[in-house]
Design an enzyme around this catalytic site. Structure first.
Site, PDB file in Angstrom:
ATOM      1  N   HIS A  17       0.842  -1.207   0.000  1.00  0.00           N
ATOM      2  CA  HIS A  17       0.000   0.000   0.000  1.00  0.00           C
ATOM      3  C   HIS A  17       0.880   1.261   0.000  1.00  0.00           C
ATOM      4  O   HIS A  17       0.607   2.220  -0.722  1.00  0.00           O
ATOM      5  CB  HIS A  17      -0.863   0.069   1.260  1.00  0.00           C
ATOM      6  N   LYS A  41     -17.141  -6.830   6.219  1.00  0.00           N
ATOM      7  CA  LYS A  41     -15.848  -7.458   6.525  1.00  0.00           C
ATOM      8  C   LYS A  41     -15.694  -7.461   8.042  1.00  0.00           C
ATOM      9  O   LYS A  41     -16.323  -6.664   8.730  1.00  0.00           O
ATOM     10  CB  LYS A  41     -14.715  -6.659   5.883  1.00  0.00           C
ATOM     11  N   ARG A  90      -2.312  -6.276  -8.374  1.00  0.00           N
ATOM     12  CA  ARG A  90      -1.228  -7.240  -8.169  1.00  0.00           C
ATOM     13  C   ARG A  90      -1.259  -8.333  -9.226  1.00  0.00           C
ATOM     14  O   ARG A  90      -0.322  -8.529  -9.966  1.00  0.00           O
ATOM     15  CB  ARG A  90      -1.340  -7.890  -6.775  1.00  0.00           C
ATOM     16  N   SER A 128      -2.738  -7.698   3.132  1.00  0.00           N
ATOM     17  CA  SER A 128      -2.971  -7.551   4.579  1.00  0.00           C
ATOM     18  C   SER A 128      -3.302  -8.909   5.185  1.00  0.00           C
ATOM     19  O   SER A 128      -2.856  -9.226   6.287  1.00  0.00           O
ATOM     20  CB  SER A 128      -4.136  -6.593   4.833  1.00  0.00           C
TER      21      SER A 128
HETATM   22  P1  ADP Z   1      -9.897  -3.575  -0.358  1.00  0.00           P
HETATM   23  O1  ADP Z   1     -10.726  -4.287   0.669  1.00  0.00           O
HETATM   24  O2  ADP Z   1     -10.538  -2.301  -0.849  1.00  0.00           O
HETATM   25  O3  ADP Z   1      -9.399  -4.444  -1.471  1.00  0.00           O
HETATM   26  P2  ADP Z   1      -7.127  -3.483   0.566  1.00  0.00           P
HETATM   27  O4  ADP Z   1      -6.570  -2.750   1.739  1.00  0.00           O
HETATM   28  O5  ADP Z   1      -6.964  -4.964   0.545  1.00  0.00           O
HETATM   29  O6  ADP Z   1      -8.644  -3.036   0.488  1.00  0.00           O
HETATM   30  O7  ADP Z   1      -6.506  -2.915  -0.779  1.00  0.00           O
HETATM   31  C1  ADP Z   1      -6.658  -1.581  -1.170  1.00  0.00           C
HETATM   32  C2  ADP Z   1      -6.060  -1.391  -2.552  1.00  0.00           C
HETATM   33  O8  ADP Z   1      -4.652  -1.593  -2.492  1.00  0.00           O
HETATM   34  C3  ADP Z   1      -6.578  -2.376  -3.612  1.00  0.00           C
HETATM   35  O9  ADP Z   1      -6.686  -1.704  -4.837  1.00  0.00           O
HETATM   36  C4  ADP Z   1      -5.502  -3.428  -3.667  1.00  0.00           C
HETATM   37  O10 ADP Z   1      -5.454  -4.079  -4.926  1.00  0.00           O
HETATM   38  C5  ADP Z   1      -4.261  -2.576  -3.421  1.00  0.00           C
HETATM   39  N1  ADP Z   1      -3.157  -3.362  -2.865  1.00  0.00           N
HETATM   40  C6  ADP Z   1      -3.145  -4.127  -1.746  1.00  0.00           C
HETATM   41  N2  ADP Z   1      -1.940  -4.713  -1.580  1.00  0.00           N
HETATM   42  C7  ADP Z   1      -1.170  -4.312  -2.625  1.00  0.00           C
HETATM   43  C8  ADP Z   1       0.178  -4.593  -3.047  1.00  0.00           C
HETATM   44  N3  ADP Z   1       0.960  -5.428  -2.382  1.00  0.00           N
HETATM   45  N4  ADP Z   1       0.611  -3.992  -4.176  1.00  0.00           N
HETATM   46  C9  ADP Z   1      -0.202  -3.169  -4.882  1.00  0.00           C
HETATM   47  N5  ADP Z   1      -1.467  -2.878  -4.556  1.00  0.00           N
HETATM   48  C10 ADP Z   1      -1.950  -3.439  -3.438  1.00  0.00           C
END
Ligand code: ADP
Length: 159
Positions: A17, A41, A90, A128
């Site tokens: 992130h 969630k 990703r 996460s």
């Molecule tokens: P959500 O529940 O909205 O998917 P996340 O916190 O899991 O929330 O992810 C938020 C955004 O960050 C999403 O667009 C996700 O694809 C991106 N994201 C999460 N981890 C990574 C990573 N390692 N590299 C690039 N983008 C990421």
């Protein structure tokens, strides 16, 4: 002024992130990282805890603000006068979900464009949920999250 919103669960924020935030902050005048309060969630951290961890991680990036919101992301974008919604990609699995989300949002509100930033290859595997799985069984997460977040995770799992 080009305002971008980076919405997500951030439960908790990872280096993946943070990499997206650093890059998105360079293509926007102001970037608002926003924690979505999603009742469907079951997050490990409260919204306040997630906001605080993000604030700590981005404190040296001048044009980044951290907030939380609930409800439709497009309504929140409208309220904030944002032109872009930032999302990270990703793998192909992310793409299918993100494409559907972006198209739905576009139909709901066409004044905001979703901008996808490809993951840094270094963090392509990182999520996460994998961080939580590793720490739960005592694994080393120092390559996945900043020290501050690692400490907060350890506090959670020691309870
Ligand atoms: P959500 O529940 O909205 O998917 P996340 O916190 O899991 O929330 O992810 C938020 C955004 O960050 C999403 O667009 C996700 O694809 C991106 N994201 C999460 N981890 C990574 C990573 N390692 N590299 C690039 N983008 C990421």
């Amino acid at each position: 002024m080009k305002i971008g919103i980076y919405p997500g669960s951030f439960d908790p924020i990872t280096y993946g992130h943070i990499d997206i935030i650093e890059r998105a902050s360079k293509i926007t005048d102001k970037l608002i990282v926003s924690v979505l309060e999603n009742r469907d969630k079951h997050p490990l951290f409260t919204v306040e805890e997630r906001v605080q961890m993000i604030e700590n991680a981005v404190k040296n990036i001048p044009n980044v603000e951290v907030e939380s919101f609930s409800g439709l992301t497009v309504n929140y974008c409208k309220e904030k006068n944002a032109s872009f919604m930032i999302r990270g990609l990703r793998a192909v699995t992310d793409f299918e979900y993100e494409l559907q989300l972006a198209q739905t949002n576009r139909i709901l509100y066409d004044k905001v464009d979703t901008v996808f930033l490809l993951t840094n290859l270094k963090y392509a595997y990182l999520s996460s949920s994998s961080v939580k799985q590793v720490i739960e069984f005592g694994g080393d997460i120092s390559n996945f999250v900043p020290l501050y977040v690692e400490q907060k995770l350890k506090e959670k799992y020691s309870k």
